[in-house]
Design an enzyme around this catalytic site. Structure first.
Site, PDB file in Angstrom:
ATOM      1  N   LYS A  62      45.383 -55.406 -16.932  1.00  0.00           N
ATOM      2  CA  LYS A  62      45.341 -56.881 -17.030  1.00  0.00           C
ATOM      3  C   LYS A  62      46.432 -57.517 -16.180  1.00  0.00           C
ATOM      4  O   LYS A  62      46.213 -58.515 -15.504  1.00  0.00           O
ATOM      5  CB  LYS A  62      45.522 -57.326 -18.505  1.00  0.00           C
ATOM      6  CG  LYS A  62      44.417 -56.839 -19.424  1.00  0.00           C
ATOM      7  CD  LYS A  62      44.673 -57.223 -20.868  1.00  0.00           C
ATOM      8  CE  LYS A  62      45.850 -56.511 -21.486  1.00  0.00           C
ATOM      9  NZ  LYS A  62      45.662 -55.062 -21.702  1.00  0.00           N
ATOM     10  N   GLN A  99      46.798 -56.528 -25.130  1.00  0.00           N
ATOM     11  CA  GLN A  99      45.988 -55.546 -25.861  1.00  0.00           C
ATOM     12  C   GLN A  99      44.515 -55.597 -25.408  1.00  0.00           C
ATOM     13  O   GLN A  99      44.262 -55.950 -24.268  1.00  0.00           O
ATOM     14  CB  GLN A  99      46.121 -55.745 -27.382  1.00  0.00           C
ATOM     15  CG  GLN A  99      47.498 -55.375 -27.938  1.00  0.00           C
ATOM     16  CD  GLN A  99      48.543 -56.462 -27.788  1.00  0.00           C
ATOM     17  OE1 GLN A  99      48.293 -57.608 -28.108  1.00  0.00           O
ATOM     18  NE2 GLN A  99      49.703 -56.108 -27.315  1.00  0.00           N
ATOM     19  N   GLY A 145      52.558 -54.139 -22.382  1.00  0.00           N
ATOM     20  CA  GLY A 145      53.290 -53.712 -21.192  1.00  0.00           C
ATOM     21  C   GLY A 145      52.360 -53.920 -20.026  1.00  0.00           C
ATOM     22  O   GLY A 145      51.365 -53.217 -19.899  1.00  0.00           O
ATOM     23  N   HIS A 146      52.610 -54.944 -19.223  1.00  0.00           N
ATOM     24  CA  HIS A 146      51.717 -55.291 -18.121  1.00  0.00           C
ATOM     25  C   HIS A 146      52.396 -54.971 -16.798  1.00  0.00           C
ATOM     26  O   HIS A 146      53.476 -55.480 -16.511  1.00  0.00           O
ATOM     27  CB  HIS A 146      51.341 -56.784 -18.198  1.00  0.00           C
ATOM     28  CG  HIS A 146      50.578 -57.114 -19.449  1.00  0.00           C
ATOM     29  ND1 HIS A 146      50.216 -58.390 -19.793  1.00  0.00           N
ATOM     30  CD2 HIS A 146      50.099 -56.327 -20.435  1.00  0.00           C
ATOM     31  CE1 HIS A 146      49.545 -58.361 -20.938  1.00  0.00           C
ATOM     32  NE2 HIS A 146      49.470 -57.120 -21.349  1.00  0.00           N
ATOM     33  N   GLY A 195      43.266 -51.718 -24.563  1.00  0.00           N
ATOM     34  CA  GLY A 195      44.515 -52.116 -23.919  1.00  0.00           C
ATOM     35  C   GLY A 195      44.789 -51.301 -22.675  1.00  0.00           C
ATOM     36  O   GLY A 195      44.086 -50.322 -22.375  1.00  0.00           O
ATOM     37  N   ASP A 196      45.778 -51.752 -21.891  1.00  0.00           N
ATOM     38  CA  ASP A 196      46.222 -51.052 -20.676  1.00  0.00           C
ATOM     39  C   ASP A 196      45.123 -50.921 -19.625  1.00  0.00           C
ATOM     40  O   ASP A 196      45.080 -49.948 -18.867  1.00  0.00           O
ATOM     41  CB  ASP A 196      46.764 -49.641 -21.022  1.00  0.00           C
ATOM     42  CG  ASP A 196      47.929 -49.714 -21.979  1.00  0.00           C
ATOM     43  OD1 ASP A 196      48.690 -50.689 -21.908  1.00  0.00           O
ATOM     44  OD2 ASP A 196      48.075 -48.785 -22.794  1.00  0.00           O
TER      45      ASP A 196
HETATM   46  P1  GDP Z   1      47.808 -53.781 -18.824  1.00  0.00           P
HETATM   47  O1  GDP Z   1      48.590 -53.555 -20.065  1.00  0.00           O
HETATM   48  O2  GDP Z   1      46.377 -54.046 -19.101  1.00  0.00           O
HETATM   49  O3  GDP Z   1      48.411 -54.795 -17.904  1.00  0.00           O
HETATM   50  O4  GDP Z   1      47.835 -52.383 -18.051  1.00  0.00           O
HETATM   51  P2  GDP Z   1      49.117 -51.405 -17.841  1.00  0.00           P
HETATM   52  O5  GDP Z   1      49.999 -52.003 -16.832  1.00  0.00           O
HETATM   53  O6  GDP Z   1      49.702 -51.022 -19.158  1.00  0.00           O
HETATM   54  O7  GDP Z   1      48.377 -50.100 -17.319  1.00  0.00           O
HETATM   55  C1  GDP Z   1      47.598 -50.099 -16.177  1.00  0.00           C
HETATM   56  C2  GDP Z   1      48.176 -49.099 -15.183  1.00  0.00           C
HETATM   57  O8  GDP Z   1      47.228 -48.860 -14.175  1.00  0.00           O
HETATM   58  C3  GDP Z   1      49.407 -49.604 -14.473  1.00  0.00           C
HETATM   59  O9  GDP Z   1      50.245 -48.523 -14.181  1.00  0.00           O
HETATM   60  C4  GDP Z   1      48.848 -50.205 -13.183  1.00  0.00           C
HETATM   61  O10 GDP Z   1      49.786 -50.234 -12.121  1.00  0.00           O
HETATM   62  C5  GDP Z   1      47.738 -49.249 -12.904  1.00  0.00           C
HETATM   63  N1  GDP Z   1      46.571 -49.804 -12.187  1.00  0.00           N
HETATM   64  C6  GDP Z   1      45.961 -51.006 -12.335  1.00  0.00           C
HETATM   65  N2  GDP Z   1      44.862 -51.078 -11.575  1.00  0.00           N
HETATM   66  C7  GDP Z   1      44.747 -49.894 -10.935  1.00  0.00           C
HETATM   67  C8  GDP Z   1      43.779 -49.322 -10.056  1.00  0.00           C
HETATM   68  O11 GDP Z   1      42.773 -49.941  -9.698  1.00  0.00           O
HETATM   69  N3  GDP Z   1      44.007 -48.043  -9.617  1.00  0.00           N
HETATM   70  C9  GDP Z   1      45.093 -47.321 -10.008  1.00  0.00           C
HETATM   71  N4  GDP Z   1      45.237 -46.081  -9.553  1.00  0.00           N
HETATM   72  N5  GDP Z   1      46.021 -47.819 -10.859  1.00  0.00           N
HETATM   73  C10 GDP Z   1      45.837 -49.080 -11.317  1.00  0.00           C
HETATM   74  P1  IMO Z   2      48.756 -54.057 -23.429  1.00  0.00           P
HETATM   75  O1  IMO Z   2      48.864 -55.551 -23.464  1.00  0.00           O
HETATM   76  C1  IMO Z   2      47.679 -50.388 -25.535  1.00  0.00           C
HETATM   77  C2  IMO Z   2      48.379 -50.328 -29.858  1.00  0.00           C
HETATM   78  C3  IMO Z   2      49.436 -49.366 -30.367  1.00  0.00           C
HETATM   79  C4  IMO Z   2      48.830 -49.016 -31.714  1.00  0.00           C
HETATM   80  C5  IMO Z   2      48.251 -50.334 -32.183  1.00  0.00           C
HETATM   81  C6  IMO Z   2      49.155 -51.124 -33.124  1.00  0.00           C
HETATM   82  O2  IMO Z   2      49.749 -53.386 -22.555  1.00  0.00           O
HETATM   83  O3  IMO Z   2      47.344 -53.658 -23.145  1.00  0.00           O
HETATM   84  P2  IMO Z   2      51.346 -52.573 -32.698  1.00  0.00           P
HETATM   85  O4  IMO Z   2      52.703 -52.157 -32.210  1.00  0.00           O
HETATM   86  O5  IMO Z   2      50.693 -53.621 -31.892  1.00  0.00           O
HETATM   87  O6  IMO Z   2      51.351 -52.885 -34.181  1.00  0.00           O
HETATM   88  O7  IMO Z   2      50.460 -51.222 -32.568  1.00  0.00           O
HETATM   89  O8  IMO Z   2      48.016 -51.098 -31.010  1.00  0.00           O
HETATM   90  N1  IMO Z   2      48.847 -51.277 -28.811  1.00  0.00           N
HETATM   91  C7  IMO Z   2      48.530 -51.155 -27.518  1.00  0.00           C
HETATM   92  N2  IMO Z   2      47.843 -50.197 -26.861  1.00  0.00           N
HETATM   93  N3  IMO Z   2      48.135 -51.479 -24.858  1.00  0.00           N
HETATM   94  C8  IMO Z   2      48.790 -52.459 -25.520  1.00  0.00           C
HETATM   95  O9  IMO Z   2      49.127 -53.613 -24.933  1.00  0.00           O
HETATM   96  C9  IMO Z   2      49.068 -52.303 -26.899  1.00  0.00           C
HETATM   97  N4  IMO Z   2      49.693 -53.048 -27.830  1.00  0.00           N
HETATM   98  C10 IMO Z   2      49.532 -52.421 -28.987  1.00  0.00           C
HETATM   99  O10 IMO Z   2      49.552 -48.240 -29.532  1.00  0.00           O
HETATM  100  O11 IMO Z   2      47.779 -48.112 -31.543  1.00  0.00           O
HETATM  101 MG    MG Z   3      49.801 -52.111 -20.971  1.00  0.00          MG
END
Ligand code: GDP
Ligand code: IMO
Ligand code: MG
Length: 423
Positions: free
Chosen positions: A16, A223, A40-41, A12-13
């Site tokens: 995306k 995720q 959290g996107h 995750g994170d």
């Molecule tokens: P998601 O859940 O997959 O949408 O990812 P998140 O938003 O939770 O976490 C990704 C983080 O990395 C966010 O703070 C984005 O703004 C940041 N991000 C995405 N792509 C890049 C990149 O290429 N470089 C940097 N420095 N940050 C990035």
């Molecule tokens: P995005 O879409 C990262 C993780 C939680 C925990 C496990 C189970 O932003 O990539 P839950 O509340 O789903 O039952 O928790 O999954 N988790 C994530 N980790 N990015 C996420 O979403 C997540 N959604 C759930 O931290 O380990």
């Molecule tokens: Mg996220």
């Protein structure tokens, strides 16, 4: 056919939200099909940062239809707050569609998520405590309340009354917690229902018709593959299916309707929550990646655990998703290191393992086998093509491609919509 699925290739994170937002410029429809506001996107554009939890990341374009599919779980309070926030920023949300079959998160799900995590003590999963797991439990037990129930006052009140009775018994007798109050929930949710009713429809039909009309449809994963309930690092997983197969069930369409699948990965690995993590760096380099990459959860604010890129994980993601390409984000975060490492296999008690283990007890015994490459220096966030990257950064990307057997199609060098290029 003009369809593309985007999935998280790690825990995750992976960024995306950013990639969806970039690709959504040319999309007619963006579809979420699993998970809920555990996601959290982040989308950064024109100096404004949007943190989207339930609303698909296509919402920032004025003509993109955004779908919350049947496989998702919806917390109405969170969704309405998100819609209000977006509206306050001048974004029209009338293009949002919510499937009538999506399950509704209720206050007792959140209470039970917290209580069950507390009861697990040191063996906790580290959930987001948003009620996701307990809501999917009710779905599987066939006592869940769906959007179609929420918007029918009589049906809703009857199902809610029965569930509150069951859940309060569990909350008080099993966990010694404070019971939830039926009337309070019924009143609040009646108001939510009134506001959400105009968005509710059969989105399976909408998605199908859009695909038949050759519209460009993007499926937005939440995720990542390792958090998949079936193939992920169970029990340290979420309760839905973040792999590409999850789109079929969760959007109500068949597998022949998804043409390509792009895996989103970071140039290193992170994880929030508990569970084994072979390449985790519990040292200065891990700290450095966390601070340079601002690795703190978009949903819970928790510090993310950081480690080197793991090609074993990415090979697994290529396999379980049928990936046709990878978008690799955050290459910029690794700048300034003398050398960078890529885990290419695991060593388990002297045996070399190239496929990600199915059992986490086995994973916990695995030591990463690294290759070490020269790092790159300076700010690469202004690069807009492969050729503008330092030679050693290019070598890093080519090595990753070779190790995982999948093409890197896009590279990210910063959080902004513009800080990305195709390969
Ligand atoms: P998601 O859940 O997959 O949408 O990812 P998140 O938003 O939770 O976490 C990704 C983080 O990395 C966010 O703070 C984005 O703004 C940041 N991000 C995405 N792509 C890049 C990149 O290429 N470089 C940097 N420095 N940050 C990035
Ligand atoms: P995005 O879409 C990262 C993780 C939680 C925990 C496990 C189970 O932003 O990539 P839950 O509340 O789903 O039952 O928790 O999954 N988790 C994530 N980790 N990015 C996420 O979403 C997540 N959604 C759930 O931290 O380990
Ligand atoms: Mg996220």
């Amino acid at each position: 056919m003009n369809t593309l699925a985007l999935v998280g290739a790690q825990w995750g994170d992976e960024g995306k939200g950013k990639i969806i937002d970039i690709l959504a410029e040319k999309a007619d429809m963006v579809v979420r099909a699993q998970g809920g506001n555990n996601a959290g996107h982040t989308v950064v554009t024109g100096g404004v940062t949007y943190k989207l939890h339930l609303v698909p990341s296509g919402i920032l374009y004025p003509d993109t239809v955004c779908v919350i599919g049947n496989g998702t779980v919806v917390d109405p309070a969170v969704l309405l707050e998100e819609l209000d926030d977006l509206s306050a920023k001048g974004i029209d949300c009338s293009r949002l569609k919510i499937d009538a079959r999506a399950h509704v998160i209720l206050p007792y799900h959140i209470v039970l998520d917290e209580l069950s995590e507390d009861a697990r003590g040191k063996a906790d999963i580290g959930t987001t405590k948003k009620g996701i797991g307990p809501c999917y439990m009710d779905k599987a037990e066939r006592i869940g309340i769906r959007m179609c129930d929420l918007i029918r006052p009589d049906v809703f009140r009857e199902k809610l009354r029965r569930n509150v009775e069951i859940k309060n018994a569990l909350i008080t007798k099993m966990y010694g917690g404070t019971p939830v109050v039926y009337e309070e929930i019924a009143g609040k949710y009646a108001a939510y229902a009134e506001r959400l009713a105009p968005y509710v429809c059969d989105t399976s039909v909408l998605v199908y018709e859009a695909i038949l009309a050759d519209k460009h449809v993007l499926f937005e994963g939440a995720q990542g593959a390792l958090l998949d309930l079936d193939v992920g690092t169970y029990p340290y997983v979420t309760s839905s299916h973040p792999v590409s197969g999850g789109f079929c069930v969760g959007a109500g369409i068949g597998p022949t309707l998804i043409k390509d699948c792009l895996g989103i990965a970071k140039a290193y690995t992170t994880r929030v929550g508990k569970g084994p993590f072979p390449t985790e760096l519990d040292n200065e380099i891990g700290e450095r990646i966390r601070s340079v990459g601002a690795e703190y959860g978009a949903t819970t604010g928790r510090p993310r655990r950081c480690g080197w890129l793991d090609a074993v994980i990415l090979r697994f993601a290529v396999r379980v998703n049928g990936l046709t390409g990878i978008a690799m984000n955050k290459l910029d975060t690794l700048s300034g290191l003398d050398t960078v490492k890529i885990c290419v296999a695991y060593n388990k008690n002297g045996v070399l393992i190239r496929d990600f283990p199915s059992d986490i007890s086995e994973l916990a015994e695995c030591e990463p086998v690294y290759i070490e490459l020269p790092g790159w220096q300076g700010d690469i966030s202004g690069a807009r093509s492969f050729d503008e990257l330092p030679e050693t950064a290019r070598q890093y990307l080519r090595t990753v491609e070779k190790e995982i057997g999948c093409k890197i199609a896009m590279v990210g060098v910063g959080p902004d919509r513009d800080q990305n290029f195709d390969l």
